[in-house]
Design a protein around this motif. Structure first.
Motif, PDB file in Angstrom:
ATOM      1  N   SER A 144      68.186 -26.572  20.748  1.00  0.00           N
ATOM      2  CA  SER A 144      68.925 -26.198  21.615  1.00  0.00           C
ATOM      3  C   SER A 144      69.295 -24.513  21.659  1.00  0.00           C
ATOM      4  CB  SER A 144      70.301 -26.815  21.743  1.00  0.00           C
ATOM      5  OG  SER A 144      70.877 -26.667  20.553  1.00  0.00           O
ATOM      6  N   THR A 145      69.309 -24.233  20.289  1.00  0.00           N
ATOM      7  CA  THR A 145      69.493 -22.768  19.992  1.00  0.00           C
ATOM      8  C   THR A 145      68.183 -21.777  19.964  1.00  0.00           C
ATOM      9  OG1 THR A 145      69.315 -23.205  17.718  1.00  0.00           O
ATOM     10  CG2 THR A 145      71.470 -23.255  18.512  1.00  0.00           C
ATOM     11  N   SER A 146      67.051 -22.343  19.786  1.00  0.00           N
ATOM     12  CA  SER A 146      65.853 -21.613  19.744  1.00  0.00           C
ATOM     13  C   SER A 146      64.674 -22.379  20.268  1.00  0.00           C
ATOM     14  CB  SER A 146      65.520 -21.025  18.368  1.00  0.00           C
ATOM     15  OG  SER A 146      65.531 -22.092  17.471  1.00  0.00           O
ATOM     16  N   PRO A 147      64.566 -22.669  21.688  1.00  0.00           N
ATOM     17  CA  PRO A 147      63.668 -23.724  22.086  1.00  0.00           C
ATOM     18  C   PRO A 147      62.283 -23.181  22.002  1.00  0.00           C
ATOM     19  CG  PRO A 147      65.242 -22.955  23.739  1.00  0.00           C
ATOM     20  CD  PRO A 147      65.671 -22.201  22.659  1.00  0.00           C
ATOM     21  N   GLY A 148      61.576 -24.108  21.415  1.00  0.00           N
ATOM     22  CA  GLY A 148      60.057 -23.731  21.054  1.00  0.00           C
ATOM     23  C   GLY A 148      59.507 -22.636  20.158  1.00  0.00           C
ATOM     24  N   ASP A 149      60.635 -22.295  19.382  1.00  0.00           N
ATOM     25  CA  ASP A 149      60.645 -21.116  18.332  1.00  0.00           C
ATOM     26  C   ASP A 149      61.066 -21.728  16.849  1.00  0.00           C
ATOM     27  OD1 ASP A 149      60.159 -18.823  17.051  1.00  0.00           O
ATOM     28  OD2 ASP A 149      61.842 -17.898  17.948  1.00  0.00           O
ATOM     29  N   SER A 150      60.010 -21.882  16.133  1.00  0.00           N
ATOM     30  CA  SER A 150      60.408 -22.431  14.829  1.00  0.00           C
ATOM     31  C   SER A 150      59.235 -21.943  13.700  1.00  0.00           C
ATOM     32  CB  SER A 150      60.073 -24.086  14.735  1.00  0.00           C
ATOM     33  OG  SER A 150      58.738 -24.451  15.091  1.00  0.00           O
ATOM     34  N   ARG A 151      60.034 -22.018  12.610  1.00  0.00           N
ATOM     35  CA  ARG A 151      59.330 -21.537  11.413  1.00  0.00           C
ATOM     36  C   ARG A 151      59.460 -22.427  10.350  1.00  0.00           C
ATOM     37  NH1 ARG A 151      60.297 -15.019  10.876  1.00  0.00           N
ATOM     38  NH2 ARG A 151      58.964 -14.480  12.514  1.00  0.00           N
ATOM     39  N   MET A 180      51.594 -24.291  14.655  1.00  0.00           N
ATOM     40  CA  MET A 180      52.549 -25.143  14.635  1.00  0.00           C
ATOM     41  C   MET A 180      52.199 -26.433  15.373  1.00  0.00           C
ATOM     42  SD  MET A 180      55.114 -25.466  12.637  1.00  0.00           S
ATOM     43  CE  MET A 180      55.434 -23.635  12.231  1.00  0.00           C
ATOM     44  N   ALA A 181      51.768 -26.357  16.457  1.00  0.00           N
ATOM     45  CA  ALA A 181      51.399 -27.524  17.396  1.00  0.00           C
ATOM     46  C   ALA A 181      50.426 -28.155  16.709  1.00  0.00           C
ATOM     47  CB  ALA A 181      51.216 -27.238  18.842  1.00  0.00           C
ATOM     48  N   VAL A 182      49.422 -27.677  16.197  1.00  0.00           N
ATOM     49  CA  VAL A 182      48.214 -28.098  15.618  1.00  0.00           C
ATOM     50  C   VAL A 182      48.735 -29.095  14.190  1.00  0.00           C
ATOM     51  CG1 VAL A 182      45.951 -27.909  14.341  1.00  0.00           C
ATOM     52  CG2 VAL A 182      46.782 -26.338  16.306  1.00  0.00           C
ATOM     53  N   LYS A 233      52.810 -36.661  22.635  1.00  0.00           N
ATOM     54  CA  LYS A 233      52.388 -36.336  24.070  1.00  0.00           C
ATOM     55  C   LYS A 233      51.894 -34.965  24.204  1.00  0.00           C
ATOM     56  CE  LYS A 233      54.984 -39.777  26.517  1.00  0.00           C
ATOM     57  NZ  LYS A 233      56.044 -40.252  27.502  1.00  0.00           N
ATOM     58  N   PRO A 234      50.854 -34.254  24.882  1.00  0.00           N
ATOM     59  CA  PRO A 234      50.666 -32.918  24.786  1.00  0.00           C
ATOM     60  C   PRO A 234      51.680 -32.305  25.565  1.00  0.00           C
ATOM     61  CG  PRO A 234      48.684 -34.378  25.389  1.00  0.00           C
ATOM     62  CD  PRO A 234      49.764 -35.209  25.272  1.00  0.00           C
ATOM     63  N   GLY A 235      51.951 -31.089  25.203  1.00  0.00           N
ATOM     64  CA  GLY A 235      52.924 -30.277  26.004  1.00  0.00           C
ATOM     65  C   GLY A 235      54.526 -30.533  25.705  1.00  0.00           C
ATOM     66  N   ALA A 236      54.742 -31.623  24.946  1.00  0.00           N
ATOM     67  CA  ALA A 236      56.210 -32.061  24.624  1.00  0.00           C
ATOM     68  C   ALA A 236      56.704 -31.168  23.561  1.00  0.00           C
ATOM     69  CB  ALA A 236      56.266 -33.671  24.169  1.00  0.00           C
ATOM     70  N   SER A 237      57.975 -30.994  23.588  1.00  0.00           N
ATOM     71  CA  SER A 237      58.692 -30.523  22.592  1.00  0.00           C
ATOM     72  C   SER A 237      58.332 -30.842  21.062  1.00  0.00           C
ATOM     73  CB  SER A 237      60.437 -30.340  22.972  1.00  0.00           C
ATOM     74  OG  SER A 237      60.959 -29.805  21.791  1.00  0.00           O
ATOM     75  N   LEU A 238      58.032 -29.996  20.262  1.00  0.00           N
ATOM     76  CA  LEU A 238      57.628 -30.389  19.102  1.00  0.00           C
ATOM     77  C   LEU A 238      58.885 -31.036  18.276  1.00  0.00           C
ATOM     78  CD1 LEU A 238      55.637 -27.650  17.669  1.00  0.00           C
ATOM     79  CD2 LEU A 238      54.734 -29.580  18.818  1.00  0.00           C
TER      80      LEU A 238
END
Length: 614
Positions: free
Chosen positions: A302-309, A406-408, A418-423
């Protein structure tokens, strides 16, 4: 003699320029490409350490930039049986590899010799037209994966690409009316378009090499193919590393990889393979709590959508996976940056020349055309390939941002995502489902007393499904010493093997050893019932020791906490395991447990009551 007669019927080889004579002079025969072609011979680039793979490609092959004539190779290597070394050097080569194109006349002789060269590059040792030539494409891909530090190496790469392009264009694909060149390029294009079929690809090096051979590819296609190759190599590496991991371990790793967006990314700049990387271990994720992890992931999303480390534990796991030694046909992580950088630079050189045909035309012209024009033009293209930043062996050289790969990695942890879903949200949902399933199972099969939980089918698979994996020694060498010590000490004592194993684990703890679970969700305690029963029997029969009462029970619990394999750094696990041992001990003593509620059989799920007297 027959080859020389056949060569005599071919058109005469073209004269060489000064550059052509200098580049193609063989240090072993002291002849250039034209002189060799006049005698039916041809030049090939040197290879060493060749280990062909059964399904195509190579398990190992060290590409070199030096040239050798085929006849000189056969003579000096005794037919390929011994290494050829330069005077005063321990380094050498063992095989002929990619031919040199040089001129059309020289190439005709090289093609005539290829059926004798290629069997040594295949696992079966047999030449099959339209199939064996694919090994040259794989070798070209390995050329791309090398770090280049000199102009000569870049020039050699261009000459190798030119020769492989010519070989494939002149070879018909088996069972088709198109050239092998068209087939190779089309396969690489399909690899880019059909992501769900990438796992079926046998030779990733060859797919990357197609970027040097495709006339009709733009920069986006070329970059897309090499990035797809790198991602598939990463996926395969993760799949291999996680081949024995259960669902809980995979989810723990996924959580460790999906940390906050501002986490330290310095691990991306570590040179690979990292010398300090150990075996893949998820036990370092000490702050992983399976009950709070889903909410933690949702809040981060919720704070950083799609951005992770990756968190620290995730970064350590990544470096362990990327640094592990593997014996397969896939490009290693330290080569990914070279693959990407060299192909992008080749695209720039091709664009500067006006297309692949013009670039290879420049390679041909510099071999035969005297004067400054062809040489200067060729040098411009070589310089264009060297303008790329110096490629390093870190992961950042291949993936500029963590989000690119990261998605890999997460897909390897959750194959059904599911492809394209939020990790993060996908991992959070999978964690909740796994926890609910595990909670239901450990409550369905509780610890009631001295009897084992009654599984419908007591197999390794069902045990792993309910309780996960057992804890293992963090220091196997120290544990081995402890085991030898106990075995020697009890050699003449009439005790069972299970008792010796329990005493070995106790001795290991005495020496400072620790046990760790593969993941915080694992909770299988090896020998919980049997070792407790062994201690009870030993106290009663051999030691004639009191076993009843609160004091005896507390002493027994303390002793069993030393003899069982569990992580003694977890206070919650200590309290729960004490409850379980006390319950089993009471039943062995004949205590009436009718009013006692069953205890869930997981260290991470805590039950009320059943405290252990001090």
């Amino acid at each position: 003699v027959r080859r020389a007669d056949a060569a005599a019927a071919l058109p005469a080889p073209e004269p060489l320029s000064d550059y052509g004579r200098g580049f193609s002079t063989d240090a072993y025969s002291c002849c250039d490409a034209r002189e060799l072609a006049l005698h039916g011979d041809a030049l090939f680039f040197q290879l060493s350490g060749v280990r062909p793979a059964p399904g195509g490609g190579f398990l190992a092959a060290e590409d070199r930039d030096g040239l050798v004539s085929y006849e000189a190779f056969v003579l000096l290597s005794s037919g390929g049986k011994q290494t050829i070394r330069q005077h005063g050097s321990d380094e050498g080569f063992t095989s002929c590899g990619i031919p040199l194109f040089a001129t059309p006349g020289h190439f005709l002789r090289a093609r005539m010799i290829l059926p004798e060269v290629l069997p040594r590059l295949t696992s079966a040792g047999i030449y099959t037209q339209g199939v064996s030539e694919r090994q040259l494409v794989s070798l070209l891909g390995r050329c791309l994966a090398r770090p280049y530090s000199s102009e000569m190496q870049v020039e050699a790469l261009l000459h190798k690409a030119r020769a492989v392009h010519a070989v494939l264009a002149a070879t018909t694909a088996p069972g088709a009316e198109t050239s092998l060149l068209r087939a190779v390029v089309d396969e690489a294009g399909a690899f880019l378009r059909e992501a769900d079929k990438r796992a079926d690809a046998k030779d990733l090096y060859a797919l990357a090499a197609a970027g040097l051979l495709a006339e009709d590819w733009n920069d986006d296609t070329r970059s897309g193919v090499v990035l797809a190759v790198i991602k598939e190599a990463l996926r395969r590496r993760f799949a291999h590393a996680l081949r024995g991991a259960d669902e809980a371990q995979r989810l723990c790793l996924a959580w460790a990889l999906l940390g906050p967006a501002d986490a330290d990314a310095g691990w991306m700049d570590q040179a690979l393979p990292w010398i300090d990387a150990g075996e893949l271990s998820l036990s370092s994720a000490a702050d992983f709590n399976p009950f709070t992890a889903p909410k933690d992931l949702e809040e981060l999303e919720s704070t950083s959508p799609g951005d992770s480390r990756p968190r620290a534990a995730g970064a350590a796991a990544l470096l362990a996976v990327l640094s592990a030694k593997q014996h397969d046909t896939n490009p290693p992580p330290q080569a990914w940056g070279s693959l990407r950088g060299h192909l992008e630079a080749f695209g720039r050189a091709g664009a500067a020349a006006g297309g692949l045909s013009a670039l290879f035309g420049s390679v041909d012209a510099v071999m035969t055309g005297d004067g400054e024009g062809p040489r200067q033009q060729f040098q411009r293209y070589v310089a264009a390939m060297r303008t790329a930043p110096q490629v390093g062996a870190s992961i950042r050289a291949a993936f500029h941002e963590p989000a690119e790969f990261m998605a890999v990695a997460i897909t390897a942890c959750l194959p059904d995502m599911k492809p394209g879903a939020s990790l993060r949200l996908s991992v959070a949902a999978a964690l909740r489902a796994a926890i609910d399933r595990r909670r239901a199972l450990v409550c369905k099969y509780p610890i009631v007393g001295k009897a084992y939980p009654r599984l419908e089918a007591h197999t390794g698979e069902t045990v792993a499904e309910v309780w996960g994996a057992p804890a293992h020694p963090a220091d196997p060498a120290l544990h081995h010493k402890a085991m030898l010590r106990v075995w020697r000490r009890t050699m003449r004592v009439r005790i069972t093997t299970t008792v010796k194993e329990a005493l070995a684990d106790k001795e290991y703890r005495k020496r400072g050893g620790k046990f760790v679970f593969p993941s915080p969700m694992d909770t299988f305690i090896r020998g919980l019932h049997r070792r407790t029963e062994d201690l009870h029997r030993d106290w009663r029969t051999r030691l004639q020791k009191e076993t009843s009462g609160d004091a005896a029970r507390s002493e027994a619990v303390a002793e069993m906490l030393l003899r069982l394999r569990w992580d003694d750094g977890d206070d919650g696990a200590r309290a729960k395991l004490s409850q379980l041992v006390a319950r089993i001990w009471d039943d062995l003593e004949g205590v009436d447990l009718t009013d006692k509620a069953p205890l869930s059989s997981a260290l991470w799920l805590h039950d009320a009551g059943d405290g252990v007297p001090g």
